[in-house]
Design an enzyme around this catalytic site. Structure first.
Site, PDB file in Angstrom:
ATOM      1  N   ASP A  80     -33.807   7.774  12.949  1.00 42.89           N
ATOM      2  CA  ASP A  80     -33.367   7.763  14.348  1.00 42.89           C
ATOM      3  C   ASP A  80     -32.523   8.989  14.693  1.00 42.89           C
ATOM      4  OD1 ASP A  80     -34.465   5.251  14.167  1.00 42.89           O
ATOM      5  OD2 ASP A  80     -32.766   4.196  15.055  1.00 42.89           O
ATOM      6  N   ASP A  81     -32.434   9.264  16.005  1.00 49.14           N
ATOM      7  CA  ASP A  81     -31.458  10.177  16.634  1.00 49.14           C
ATOM      8  C   ASP A  81     -31.854  11.645  16.618  1.00 49.14           C
ATOM      9  OD1 ASP A  81     -30.032   7.874  16.946  1.00 49.14           O
ATOM     10  OD2 ASP A  81     -28.398   8.411  15.585  1.00 49.14           O
TER      11      ASP A  81
ATOM     12  N   HIS B 109     -29.498   8.155  24.322  1.00 46.57           N
ATOM     13  CA  HIS B 109     -28.870   7.212  23.390  1.00 46.57           C
ATOM     14  C   HIS B 109     -27.813   6.322  24.042  1.00 46.57           C
ATOM     15  CE1 HIS B 109     -27.360   5.712  19.484  1.00 46.57           C
ATOM     16  NE2 HIS B 109     -28.477   6.225  18.971  1.00 46.57           N
TER      17      HIS B 109
ATOM     18  N   HIS C 179     -31.120   7.788   9.424  1.00 47.56           N
ATOM     19  CA  HIS C 179     -30.867   8.742  10.510  1.00 47.56           C
ATOM     20  C   HIS C 179     -30.964  10.167   9.981  1.00 47.56           C
ATOM     21  CE1 HIS C 179     -28.863   4.954  11.550  1.00 47.56           C
ATOM     22  NE2 HIS C 179     -29.070   5.278  12.826  1.00 47.56           N
TER      23      HIS C 179
END
Length: 452
Positions: free
Chosen positions: A137-138, A200, A301
């Site tokens: 993620d991210d 986000h 992440h």
């Protein structure tokens, strides 16, 4: 005599005005994330007035002059104030308000294909025994390129949940930035690309219209890169509930909502001494069953250094040792790849389409595109792929590559730097030079009075 004394007293008063306790600036307050204690000589009224000028958020209101409202509730224009998701989008300008270029994707048909359930249903695990779906993620961010190299070495296919504009990296489709080429490489290497929203935000804590923007703007940016956008998404902080209406909204937009059954907690362990904690979490979960009957959906992440350079290789080796195969989320759910994306037929970006050939020798034109090639994403007027200005600037061929273009104006004023009158940190109108002169005159006057 009296006139001379009055003149001397005036000089003393001027000098004394320079000797006071300086209140902290908003920037200093921001760096401490709290209010610094002030000397007792400063009046409570002055302190309250100073802080109210710098504060923002619930109970204080919006920042003025296009300033950003930081997560600590202070107005400013630095990266720390403006970067998402920390910047408070309802109380000032944030980089999250910068829109991607091009038309919106809300008019694109969203049929719900295949057997994998869409929202409001939440998916927390894989369906095929022997599979492990690693997800990141991210990103993309500064470590992502090295992660892609590592995954290539192990021939492992994973899923990237892409955030469009977070952590002050700028929009992912910005020309000249590395993010678009990284996303193209992800697809070229066989990884699955999914959505993690535009900036986000916690989808449970924003309005339905803001939720819609978080999804649509990320679609636009990904469409600008790939020619389409995903049908899979993961809500930031895993926060998307039925009560807020979020899960229903995701279903209306045609998304599979993906969570996980192994949380590596790598965000808690991003140091060489602490990352073993995430390795232990992964290992202990795999010890709960055998690959013949179990499967796992793992969250990590790619914005964390130790995840990329330490944890991921451990997970790859451990999975292989235990007889698991690393696959994408779509694969572990038994969903054909053609269901993972929606194509924007009006887009000139053919990466997700099968009607153009990706350049294998650096040449482009006709039916051969640079998009997805290892030579660069832009096709120059001389029919060569690359990423330089001569490839992406004047003469660039948009039908077979990515070209520089003007960005769409933001929906809110941009927070560029602007010149303001110079003032002291305490807001006093006295200039530093006058203070020095005053102190000199004060010393001379005091000696003169003492001599008389």
């Amino acid at each position: 005599m009296h006139l001379r004394v009055l003149s001397q007293l005036a000089i003393i008063a001027t000098a004394m005005a320079c000797v006071h306790i300086t209140l902290p600036t908003a920037k200093e307050l921001e760096s401490n994330d709290s209010i610094i204690s002030i000397g007792m000589s400063e009046s409570p009224h002055a302190l309250a007035e100073r802080n109210l000028q710098a504060r923002c958020g619930r109970g204080f209101g919006r920042c003025s002059n296009d300033a950003c409202c930081s997560t600590a509730g202070y107005c400013g224009k630095t990266k720390a104030h403006c970067r998402s998701p920390d910047c408070q989008i309802d109380f000032g300008h944030c980089d999250a308000h910068t829109t991607p270029g091009g038309h919106l994707t809300d008019g694109i048909p969203r049929p719900k294909l295949g057997k994998v359930p869409y929202g409001p249903k939440v998916i927390r695990s894989c369906a095929r025994p022997g599979n492990i779906a690693l997800t990141f993620d991210d990103g993309p961010n500064k470590y992502t390129e090295d992660l892609l190299r590592l995954l290539d070495r192990y021939n492992a296919k994973v899923t990237f949940f892409i955030t469009g504009n977070n952590n002050a990296k700028g929009p992912i489709d910005t020309p000249g930035m590395p993010w678009a080429s990284m996303i193209e490489r992800m697809h070229r290497s066989g990884h699955q690309i999914a959505s993690h929203t535009w900036s986000h935000q916690d989808l449970n804590k924003i309005t339905p219209e803001q939720r819609r923007i978080q999804i649509l703007w990320n679609e636009v940016a990904l469409r600008n890169i790939l020619g389409g956008f995903p049908t899979y998404m993961r809500p930031p902080y895993s926060s998307c509930a039925a009560k807020s209406g979020c899960l229903k909204d995701m279903g209306k937009l045609g998304y599979h909502v993906i969570l996980y059954d192994i949380d590596t907690e790598d965000y808690r362990h991003d140091s060489p001494n602490a990352i073993q904690g995430s390795k232990d979490i992964f290992d202990k979960n795999l010890a709960r069953g055998k690959s013949s009957s179990k499967s796992w959906l793992v969250i990590a992440h790619d914005v964390h250094e130790q995840t990329v350079y330490n944890l991921t290789e451990h997970m790859l080796k451990k999975s292989d040792m235990e007889g698991y195969k690393i696959v994408t989320v779509g694969t572990c759910l038994g969903d054909p790849e053609e269901n993972w994306y929606r194509i924007d037929e009006s887009s000139e970006r053919p990466i997700l389409r099968k009607d153009r050939v990706i350049s294998r020798d650096g040449r482009c034109g006709g039916e051969v595109t640079c998009l997805g090639s290892k030579f660069g994403s832009c096709c120059s007027k001389k029919n060569y792929c690359g990423n330089s200005l001569k490839h992406c600037g004047p003469g660039c061929q948009p039908k077979v590559g990515r070209c520089q273009r003007a960005r769409r104006p933001p929906t809110v004023p941009d927070h560029g730097s602007e010149k303001r009158p110079t003032r002291s940190d305490a807001g006093t109108v006295l200039q530093p030079g006058l203070c020095i002169v005053g102190l000199v005159l004060f010393s001379a006057t005091a000696l003169s009075i003492w001599a008389h």
